[in-house]
Design an enzyme around this catalytic site. Structure first.
Site, PDB file in Angstrom:
ATOM      1  N   GLU A  27     -12.419  -2.409  12.129  1.00  0.00           N
ATOM      2  CA  GLU A  27     -12.290  -1.547  10.643  1.00  0.00           C
ATOM      3  C   GLU A  27     -13.598  -2.217   9.964  1.00  0.00           C
ATOM      4  OE1 GLU A  27      -8.754  -1.802   8.584  1.00  0.00           O
ATOM      5  OE2 GLU A  27      -9.432  -0.986   6.801  1.00  0.00           O
ATOM      6  N   ASP A  70      -8.011  -9.418   4.580  1.00  0.00           N
ATOM      7  CA  ASP A  70      -7.744  -8.253   5.276  1.00  0.00           C
ATOM      8  C   ASP A  70      -8.870  -7.859   6.362  1.00  0.00           C
ATOM      9  OD1 ASP A  70      -6.943  -5.785   6.289  1.00  0.00           O
ATOM     10  OD2 ASP A  70      -7.313  -4.722   4.733  1.00  0.00           O
ATOM     11  N   GLU A  80       0.797  -1.086   0.166  1.00  0.00           N
ATOM     12  CA  GLU A  80      -0.185   0.091  -0.227  1.00  0.00           C
ATOM     13  C   GLU A  80       1.102   1.352  -0.107  1.00  0.00           C
ATOM     14  OE1 GLU A  80      -2.699  -0.670   3.171  1.00  0.00           O
ATOM     15  OE2 GLU A  80      -4.093  -1.740   2.114  1.00  0.00           O
TER      16      GLU A  80
HETATM   17  C1  BDP Z   1      -6.156  -2.121   5.984  1.00  0.00           C
HETATM   18  C2  BDP Z   1      -6.381  -0.792   6.317  1.00  0.00           C
HETATM   19  C3  BDP Z   1      -5.322   0.242   6.325  1.00  0.00           C
HETATM   20  C4  BDP Z   1      -4.041  -0.448   6.935  1.00  0.00           C
HETATM   21  C5  BDP Z   1      -3.907  -1.850   6.458  1.00  0.00           C
HETATM   22  C6  BDP Z   1      -2.506  -2.399   7.037  1.00  0.00           C
HETATM   23  O1  BDP Z   1      -7.477  -0.484   5.672  1.00  0.00           O
HETATM   24  O2  BDP Z   1      -5.766   1.454   6.883  1.00  0.00           O
HETATM   25  O3  BDP Z   1      -3.092   0.516   6.891  1.00  0.00           O
HETATM   26  O4  BDP Z   1      -4.837  -2.444   6.543  1.00  0.00           O
HETATM   27  O5  BDP Z   1      -2.870  -3.438   7.851  1.00  0.00           O
HETATM   28  O6  BDP Z   1      -7.048  -2.824   6.436  1.00  0.00           O
HETATM   29  O7  BDP Z   1      -1.384  -2.317   6.957  1.00  0.00           O
END
Ligand code: BDP
Length: 720
Positions: free
Chosen positions: A412, A384, A311
């Site tokens: 989340e 996730d 990401e």
């Molecule tokens: C996702 C979230 C994000 C996190 C990412 C992570 O949306 O904000 O940075 O995981 O675990 O679920 O790095």
């Protein structure tokens, strides 16, 4: 150390003055220590604990004394004197075990040997000829953990007439990961803003920091990662390290080490170097110097947590190197000080045919390539933190690597901070899953406690749901998941029900009916959310970016795998992601017989059906219903459960603290509305493909799909 001791002492004594709100605001968590409501129990306990003493005087021992002082006085409703030796029957003595301890005895010694560096023993024994309760351990932190355990017995009104408890943690690193940013916001901050005040640290030590440490020690959490995995490298500068050191000083007596998230490009951003390439000796030197500097501030610094090449974060792939090359670079730097690196397996690119397969493909070939002070931190599911996912197949696929679990306590994808979802059943479902890596019984729990592949460096992390809200977690039930995480990290074999029972008794009441009603509510809460959001293996159909509310129609993200349509694949024939051989073949990442079971349309557990299969709308389920009807019934059952939870909660009015009752009443009102919204939006959307009617007898959605698609949420949290 001395300075810590002084300010800690000051705060502890302030706290023992006891500032209490008449109506409960949830600040005291599960450590309320109000007078036990059953007079018979109070009498019984007073006879067993006429006086108490803790041997020694270190900060950890002072913390144990403080806890006993406030808890015994509160729970038993009168001053229970602290003494300096056991003089009469019915006293409590705690301290580390040595051959010169007043309670030294051969039998006890054999018990203490078993509990290691953090465990404890609690039993009734003769001390100086008197009947006493002894709490002992090999270490001071073991004594503190034992004290908290003993207090829990009183708080939950257990029988203490005969005690023989031997307890030790199954997992070595039991961590809370804070996704807190330096500007005070929290990534996905559902309990408001960060609890760390970087402006007033290091001089101003908020009472909340100490209470945070107490709460964590009470459930055995022994590590805290202070900053977001999307890491701002400035946390590793002198300016912040002084502040981090102040927190480490507060946490140390409670057995909690601090860790930091490192940004892989720190040599470039902080060190003004041209590269962060792990093979460059100057980069290696930079990390070594940085580690030296950090340890000069925090001698027992735990180590780093790293999100790399994920990401948008930098990482070793930027230099054509492997994730192991990156992890080992940092591991070498902290190794001389006994530090560790937790390297995250949450790595994916945006265009994969099946995102769920990626972590396995990237990391499995690296088994055996990580330094021995590295743990690979793996999310419980391959995607996730969804309401339900099968376990990540990396558990059971990397026997030569230290693998640690990453759960998300903050919700989340489960209704966020306002919903009531007790997460122990979710944690347990993953921990109890059988990987079959070494035949039947090779559970995920055995992978992460190290017993399956003989690892001693073991760990479990929970992404924290703690924020600046007065009651820490927003919805007070969020506390139950924090509590459950700690208890399961200590002992994954505890059941969700046992843990709920403890938490309810300590938080709300020991009344039998109250306990069973709230437990009933908690135990159905996770399945309720699965049903009204993501039944039968559906997943990732959330609102875009904020992950708030339903968004099964999302198909406009530039990243294909950030679209809901990528995951549910609904079309005129059916719905679900084909992960069998005819599709992405993710099933082959699991060991047999699981791979075969998941691959078979008829054997696949219904809860994972649409995770692994694209199924026709008119497919007959085992229940006799068509898939379409089954989906509808699940969505409706989810809403029914929330209404049932409301009913249970309403029946508790007057039986628990009114402020807590009223807060939860309002949260359940929000949740009921959201459940209906999820149900209607998803059923209406999927109906555009199935073209089948909502089964007779179910209430019809009162709004159109267009209405749900048009909703906007400018105030949804976590979208900073
Ligand atoms: C996702 C979230 C994000 C996190 C990412 C992570 O949306 O904000 O940075 O995981 O675990 O679920 O790095």
């Amino acid at each position: 150390m001395k300075k810590t001791f002084v300010f800690l002492g000051l705060f502890l004594s302030l706290m023992s003055l006891g500032v209490r709100a008449s109506a409960d605001d949830g600040y005291r968590l599960w450590m309320k220590y109000d007078l036990i409501s059953n007079p018979q129990k109070v009498k019984e306990y007073r006879e067993s604990i006429k006086a108490w003493m803790v041997e020694g005087s270190s900060p950890t021992i002072e913390a144990a004394k403080h806890e006993l002082r406030i808890a015994l006085d509160g729970l038993l409703g009168s001053n229970i004197p602290e003494v300096s030796s056991v003089k009469e029957d019915g006293e409590l003595i705690a301290g580390t075990y040595t051959s010169s301890s007043p309670f030294a005895a051969a039998g006890l010694k054999n018990m203490v040997i078993k509990v290691g560096q953090e465990g404890f023993v609690i039993l009734r024994e003769k001390v100086s000829g008197q009947n006493a309760i002894v709490i002992t351990a090999n270490t001071e932190i073991g004594v503190l953990y034992g004290v908290f355990h003993f207090l829990r017995l009183l708080q939950t009104e257990q029988d203490i007439s005969s005690l023989r408890i031997i307890s030790f943690p199954r997992i070595k690193l039991r961590m809370l990961d804070h996704w807190d940013n330096l500007n005070g916001t929290v990534e996905r901050g559902y309990a408001g803003f960060s609890i760390w005040n970087w402006h007033t640290l290091p001089t101003f030590i908020k009472r909340r920091y100490i209470d945070y440490a107490r709460a964590n020690a009470s459930i055995g959490i022994n590590g805290a990662v202070l900053n977001n995995v999307n890491a701002d490298p400035r946390i590793m500068t002198r300016h912040y390290l002084k502040k981090v050191a102040a927190l480490a000083d507060v946490f140390r007596p409670y057995g909690i080490k601090v860790y930091l998230c490192a940004n892989f490009d720190a040599p470039i951003i902080l060190g003004k170097m041209k590269t962060a390439n792990p093979t460059d000796p100057r980069v290696q030197e930079w990390w070594k110097d940085k580690a030296k500097e950090i340890y000069s501030f925090i001698p027992d610094f735990g180590g780093f947590l790293v999100k790399a090449n994920s990401e948008g974060q930098p990482g070793p792939s930027d230099y054509g190197l492997t994730q192991a090359d990156g992890a080992n670079l940092l591991a070498n730097a902290v190794k001389p000080y006994g530090g560790i690196v937790m390297w995250r397996a949450f790595v994916y690119t945006y265009n994969a045919k099946d995102r769920a397969k990626q972590a396995y493909e990237i990391f499995k070939p690296l088994d055996g390539k990580f330094a021995d002070n590295v743990l690979l931190q793996i999310k419980n599911g391959p995607l996730d933190f969804q309401p339900r996912e099968p376990f990540t197949p990396l558990f059971g696929a990397m026997p030569k690597t230290n693998l640690m679990m990453e759960f998300q306590i903050t919700m989340e994808y489960l209704g966020q901070g306002t919903s009531t979802v007790y997460l122990a059943p979710l944690f347990k479902e993953t921990l109890e899953s059988d990987t079959y890596a070494k035949g039947k019984g090779s559970t995920v729990a055995k992978v992460i406690d190290g017993s399956l592949d003989a690892h001693t460096l073991t760990g479990i992390a929970g992404v924290s749901n703690i924020g600046a809200d007065r009651n820490w977690t927003g919805n007070e039930f969020g506390q139950s998941s924090w509590y459950a995480f700690g208890r399961l990290a200590w002992n994954p074999n505890l059941s969700s029900e046992e843990i709920a029972d403890e938490w309810i008794r300590m938080t709300f009441s020991n009344d039998k009916d109250v306990v069973s009603s709230i437990e009933d509510m908690m135990m159905q809460s996770r399945e309720a959310v699965v049903n009204y959001m993501d039944p039968l293996g559906l997943n990732m159909i959330f609102g875009y970016d904020n992950h708030y509310g339903p968004g099964p129609w999302i198909d406009y993200s530039p990243h294909p795998d950030w679209n809901s349509t990528y995951y549910h694949r609904a079309d005129s024939l059916g719905i679900g992601f084909d992960r069998t051989k005819s599709g992405s073949d993710a099933v082959s990442q699991y060991h047999p017989p699981l791979s075969g079971e998941f691959a078979s349309l008829t054997e696949c557990p219904p809860k994972f059906l649409l995770w692994f299969h694209h199924v026709r709308w008119d497919y007959r389920m085992k229940s006799g219903k068509t898939l379409w009807d089954e989906i509808c019934y699940h969505y409706y059952a989810g809403v029914d459960s929330v209404r049932e939870m409301q009913k249970v909660w309403n029946s508790l009015k007057g039986k628990i603290d009114n402020e807590e009752w009223n807060d939860e009443r309002m949260f359940l009102e929000i949740q009921e509305k959201e459940a209906v919204w999820w149900r209607n939006a998803c059923v209406l959307y999927f109906q555009t493909f199935s073209k089948m009617p909502i089964p007779a007898g179910l209430e019809k959605p009162d709004k159109t799909l267009e209405y749900y698609e048009s909703l906007k949420f400018p105030n949804a949290p976590g979208t900073w």
